[in-house]
Motif scaffolding. Structure first.
Motif, PDB file in Angstrom:
ATOM      1  N   MET A   1       0.841  -1.179   0.000  1.00 44.50           N
ATOM      2  CA  MET A   1       0.000   0.000   0.000  1.00 44.50           C
ATOM      3  C   MET A   1       0.885   1.241   0.000  1.00 44.50           C
ATOM      4  SD  MET A   1      -2.555   1.373   2.936  1.00 44.50           S
ATOM      5  CE  MET A   1      -4.213   1.024   2.478  1.00 44.50           C
ATOM      6  N   SER A   2       0.532   2.208  -0.811  1.00 46.30           N
ATOM      7  CA  SER A   2       1.364   3.406  -0.906  1.00 46.30           C
ATOM      8  C   SER A   2       1.212   4.277   0.329  1.00 46.30           C
ATOM      9  CB  SER A   2       1.010   4.198  -2.171  1.00 46.30           C
ATOM     10  OG  SER A   2      -0.291   4.710  -2.085  1.00 46.30           O
ATOM     11  N   ILE A   3       2.157   5.153   0.494  1.00 43.27           N
ATOM     12  CA  ILE A   3       2.166   6.061   1.635  1.00 43.27           C
ATOM     13  C   ILE A   3       0.865   6.862   1.667  1.00 43.27           C
ATOM     14  CG2 ILE A   3       3.345   7.955   0.448  1.00 43.27           C
ATOM     15  CD1 ILE A   3       4.993   8.086   3.251  1.00 43.27           C
ATOM     16  N   GLN A   4       0.418   7.170   2.880  1.00 43.01           N
ATOM     17  CA  GLN A   4      -0.843   7.879   3.085  1.00 43.01           C
ATOM     18  C   GLN A   4      -0.621   9.051   4.043  1.00 43.01           C
ATOM     19  OE1 GLN A   4      -3.902   6.647   1.683  1.00 43.01           O
ATOM     20  NE2 GLN A   4      -2.523   5.290   0.591  1.00 43.01           N
ATOM     21  N   THR A   5      -1.588   9.952   4.058  1.00 40.79           N
ATOM     22  CA  THR A   5      -1.579  11.013   5.051  1.00 40.79           C
ATOM     23  C   THR A   5      -1.542  10.377   6.440  1.00 40.79           C
ATOM     24  OG1 THR A   5      -2.804  12.490   3.596  1.00 40.79           O
ATOM     25  CG2 THR A   5      -2.882  12.998   5.937  1.00 40.79           C
ATOM     26  N   GLY A   6      -0.681  10.904   7.299  1.00 39.15           N
ATOM     27  CA  GLY A   6      -0.509  10.367   8.643  1.00 39.15           C
ATOM     28  C   GLY A   6       0.649   9.410   8.774  1.00 39.15           C
ATOM     29  N   LEU A 139      -1.146  14.554   1.066  1.00 42.68           N
ATOM     30  CA  LEU A 139      -0.593  13.889  -0.113  1.00 42.68           C
ATOM     31  C   LEU A 139      -1.495  14.179  -1.298  1.00 42.68           C
ATOM     32  CD1 LEU A 139       1.343  11.905  -1.558  1.00 42.68           C
ATOM     33  CD2 LEU A 139      -0.154  10.056  -0.793  1.00 42.68           C
ATOM     34  N   ALA A 140      -0.902  14.722  -2.359  1.00 43.24           N
ATOM     35  CA  ALA A 140      -1.624  15.018  -3.598  1.00 43.24           C
ATOM     36  C   ALA A 140      -1.015  14.160  -4.695  1.00 43.24           C
ATOM     37  CB  ALA A 140      -1.515  16.500  -3.939  1.00 43.24           C
ATOM     38  N   LEU A 141      -1.657  13.051  -4.995  1.00 40.78           N
ATOM     39  CA  LEU A 141      -1.159  12.082  -5.968  1.00 40.78           C
ATOM     40  C   LEU A 141      -1.886  12.283  -7.295  1.00 40.78           C
ATOM     41  CD1 LEU A 141       0.682   9.614  -6.385  1.00 40.78           C
ATOM     42  CD2 LEU A 141      -1.189   8.196  -5.528  1.00 40.78           C
ATOM     43  N   GLU A 142      -1.121  12.458  -8.350  1.00 43.32           N
ATOM     44  CA  GLU A 142      -1.694  12.725  -9.667  1.00 43.32           C
ATOM     45  C   GLU A 142      -2.056  11.435 -10.404  1.00 43.32           C
ATOM     46  OE1 GLU A 142      -2.491  15.565 -10.850  1.00 43.32           O
ATOM     47  OE2 GLU A 142      -1.158  17.063 -10.001  1.00 43.32           O
ATOM     48  N   PRO A 143      -3.148  11.479 -11.172  1.00 45.01           N
ATOM     49  CA  PRO A 143      -3.374  10.390 -12.122  1.00 45.01           C
ATOM     50  C   PRO A 143      -2.328  10.512 -13.237  1.00 45.01           C
ATOM     51  CG  PRO A 143      -5.068  12.074 -12.336  1.00 45.01           C
ATOM     52  CD  PRO A 143      -4.203  12.479 -11.186  1.00 45.01           C
ATOM     53  N   THR A 144      -2.076   9.432 -13.934  1.00 43.84           N
ATOM     54  CA  THR A 144      -1.072   9.427 -14.997  1.00 43.84           C
ATOM     55  C   THR A 144      -1.328  10.542 -16.006  1.00 43.84           C
ATOM     56  OG1 THR A 144      -0.802   7.050 -14.735  1.00 43.84           O
ATOM     57  CG2 THR A 144       0.014   8.007 -16.788  1.00 43.84           C
ATOM     58  N   GLY A 145      -0.287  11.297 -16.314  1.00 43.97           N
ATOM     59  CA  GLY A 145      -0.350  12.337 -17.326  1.00 43.97           C
ATOM     60  C   GLY A 145      -0.831  13.691 -16.852  1.00 43.97           C
TER      61      GLY A 145
END
Length: 159
Positions: A1-6, A139-145
């Motif tokens: 699981m990717s890193i998360q807030t907290g 955490l602000a993770l972008e969708p591809t592109g």
């Protein structure tokens, strides 16, 4: 699981360019006791990263730091020579240009992007995060592109 807030930032060693060449810098040195805005790009000198993502952080560096941010760091799965040259070519003196050449940090965050279809191999997904004393507060993770939620202006509005 990717890193998360907290979550806490993992303990890893990255590279930065020093006066005598690449030198080690630990995640603890970067994040402990500090408020840091970290943004990741898939590759230095690539179009979206160079024309859109990085410039926003350069232009807004003073405003971001005025919000109590100690460090603005840009990270990519590139070597320290490339990150240093890219930073210099873009006048990114206010930013800490971090090299995750082996992808160790990116793997520890579970934010690897498979860029092999473009001849890039494994790279980092595009994201930005606010880290306070080693803990991810946003955490602000972008969708591809995309370059939207991780843009400097969006992160500035959250500070």
């Amino acid at each position: 699981m990717s890193i998360q807030t907290g979550d806490k930032i993992p303990a890893v060693t990255l590279k930065v360019m020093g006066e005598k060449g690449p030198q080690d810098i630990t995640s603890e040195e970067i994040f402990a006791g500090k408020k840091v805005v970290l943004f990741a790009v898939p590759g230095a000198f690539t179009p979206g990263c160079t024309m859109t993502h990085l410039p926003g952080y350069i232009v807004n560096a003073d405003k971001i730091k005025a919000k109590g941010v100690d460090t603005i760091a840009c990270i990519s799965v590139n070597d320290a020579f490339v990150m240093d040259a890219w930073g210099k070519s873009q006048n990114a003196e206010e930013l800490l240009m971090l090299a995750d050449g082996n992808g160790t940090f990116t793997e520890a965050l579970d934010l690897v992007m498979d860029g092999s279809g473009f001849g890039l191999g494994n790279r980092s997904r595009r994201y930005a995060m606010i880290v306070e004393d080693g803990t991810v507060s946003h955490l602000a993770l972008e969708p591809t592109g995309a370059v939207d939620v991780s843009a400097a202006e969006k992160i500035l509005a959250l500070l």
